[in-house]
Design a protein around this motif. Sequence first.
Motif, PDB file in Angstrom:
ATOM      1  N   GLN A 204       0.690  -1.297  -0.061  1.00  0.00           N
ATOM      2  CA  GLN A 204      -0.099  -0.076  -0.017  1.00  0.00           C
ATOM      3  C   GLN A 204       0.709   1.227  -0.096  1.00  0.00           C
ATOM      4  O   GLN A 204       0.313   2.422  -0.396  1.00  0.00           O
ATOM      5  CB  GLN A 204      -0.788  -0.005   1.298  1.00  0.00           C
ATOM      6  N   ASP A 205       2.048   1.346   0.635  1.00  0.00           N
ATOM      7  CA  ASP A 205       2.811   2.528   0.760  1.00  0.00           C
ATOM      8  C   ASP A 205       4.268   2.144   0.803  1.00  0.00           C
ATOM      9  O   ASP A 205       4.918   2.160   1.673  1.00  0.00           O
ATOM     10  CB  ASP A 205       2.374   3.198   1.964  1.00  0.00           C
ATOM     11  N   LEU A 206       4.663   1.609  -0.177  1.00  0.00           N
ATOM     12  CA  LEU A 206       6.239   1.089  -0.733  1.00  0.00           C
ATOM     13  C   LEU A 206       7.152   2.151  -0.214  1.00  0.00           C
ATOM     14  O   LEU A 206       7.994   1.861   0.435  1.00  0.00           O
ATOM     15  CB  LEU A 206       6.357   0.812  -1.753  1.00  0.00           C
ATOM     16  N   ARG A 207       6.898   3.362  -0.506  1.00  0.00           N
ATOM     17  CA  ARG A 207       7.818   4.449  -0.199  1.00  0.00           C
ATOM     18  C   ARG A 207       7.828   4.562   1.177  1.00  0.00           C
ATOM     19  O   ARG A 207       9.181   4.874   1.925  1.00  0.00           O
ATOM     20  CB  ARG A 207       7.691   5.708  -0.756  1.00  0.00           C
ATOM     21  N   GLY A 208       6.783   4.818   1.914  1.00  0.00           N
ATOM     22  CA  GLY A 208       6.896   4.930   3.247  1.00  0.00           C
ATOM     23  C   GLY A 208       7.373   3.936   3.949  1.00  0.00           C
ATOM     24  O   GLY A 208       8.065   3.913   4.926  1.00  0.00           O
ATOM     25  N   ARG A 212      10.946   4.000   6.478  1.00  0.00           N
ATOM     26  CA  ARG A 212      10.726   3.629   7.999  1.00  0.00           C
ATOM     27  C   ARG A 212      11.940   2.588   8.025  1.00  0.00           C
ATOM     28  O   ARG A 212      12.597   2.455   8.999  1.00  0.00           O
ATOM     29  CB  ARG A 212       9.517   2.791   8.106  1.00  0.00           C
ATOM     30  N   LEU A 213      12.193   1.677   7.050  1.00  0.00           N
ATOM     31  CA  LEU A 213      13.153   0.430   7.032  1.00  0.00           C
ATOM     32  C   LEU A 213      14.540   1.262   7.185  1.00  0.00           C
ATOM     33  O   LEU A 213      15.348   0.705   7.712  1.00  0.00           O
ATOM     34  CB  LEU A 213      13.041  -0.324   5.630  1.00  0.00           C
ATOM     35  N   SER A 214      14.723   2.160   6.394  1.00  0.00           N
ATOM     36  CA  SER A 214      16.177   2.946   6.178  1.00  0.00           C
ATOM     37  C   SER A 214      16.532   3.449   7.605  1.00  0.00           C
ATOM     38  O   SER A 214      17.595   3.570   8.047  1.00  0.00           O
ATOM     39  CB  SER A 214      16.151   3.945   5.073  1.00  0.00           C
ATOM     40  N   THR A 215      15.405   3.915   8.177  1.00  0.00           N
ATOM     41  CA  THR A 215      15.713   4.634   9.408  1.00  0.00           C
ATOM     42  C   THR A 215      16.176   3.473  10.556  1.00  0.00           C
ATOM     43  O   THR A 215      16.939   3.674  11.159  1.00  0.00           O
ATOM     44  CB  THR A 215      14.495   5.462   9.890  1.00  0.00           C
ATOM     45  N   PHE A 216      15.130   2.474  10.480  1.00  0.00           N
ATOM     46  CA  PHE A 216      15.673   1.370  11.345  1.00  0.00           C
ATOM     47  C   PHE A 216      16.972   0.889  11.246  1.00  0.00           C
ATOM     48  O   PHE A 216      17.551   0.567  12.007  1.00  0.00           O
ATOM     49  CB  PHE A 216      14.766   0.184  11.247  1.00  0.00           C
TER      50      PHE A 216
END
Length: 321
Positions: A204-208, A212-216
Amino acid sequence: MQPHISSERQSKAMARLDVTETFHRISFPGHLHTQESLSYATGFQFQDSDTLIVTYPKSGTTWMQEALTLVFNKGDSTLAHSMPNWARAPWLEQYYCPEVLRASRGPRIITTHLPYHLLAPALQGSKAKVIYVARNPKDVAVSYYHFHKMANFLPEPGSFKEFLSKFLSGTVHYGSWFDHVKGWTSQARNKLNFFYITYEEMWQDLRGSLERLSTFLQCPLVVEELNSVQQHCTFSAMKENSMVNYTLIPEEIMDHTKGQFMRKGKIGDWRNTFMEEQNRNFDEVFKAEMQDSQLRFVWESPEKLDSEARTVTQNPALHGA
């Protein structure tokens, strides 16, 4: 370049296409798993710099492997288009993993389908990052059924009715979906460096999700890098990439005439397979199995939920009620 796996080990693996390994009362395909490799996994020495992808089969494993490859490489797709995903992010419990990890350089991406209780001792005290991807179990069951039809290292699935019965009872390879999700999300998330995401959120929101993943991962991306990551890990891009679509696998192992590994990549496609009675039975089992879970599952897009408001009241278990 793919790390070298000895021809002797590959030959032995080919000879084990019909073998089933049982480890801690869970069945695994003997083609890729041995008692030795499974024991290796449970006693593995994790490094604090490791990133572990955890999934139940057919829950978005390949997608997350591709996403991590691209995030760690700042959107540069060279590695994603030159090395198979199993060489970039090997399955910890599969026989070739030690050889792949010995040849790896830099932070390691490792993949596993193992339940939490089998890896908990190895992960205890580790600072390794753990990413758990969950998916609507109805879509998992359908996808897993079609995979059984093309994967010659998995048992014949029979009819979908027969396969669904085994899936709900947890007697398929890799065990129970319910136990897998509950084990990792109810216990591991409080003890480990843990990130939880669903297949549906990514869809639904690949970019978002990538942000989040890059932040983690503590791997910040500038706009151009994020754009590139997003572009190269869409379903259509991965379906055309031989490094992730499993077309490199020989026909003897995976019969591509019977289906595609990258089949549809949609959410809610289970409706095209489930009969009404099967859906009702699934909901009853889901409600009983997940009654103590604190997770809130949202399997559909907001628009879909709005258009099916009555279904939510009839089927609360799959909508997080």
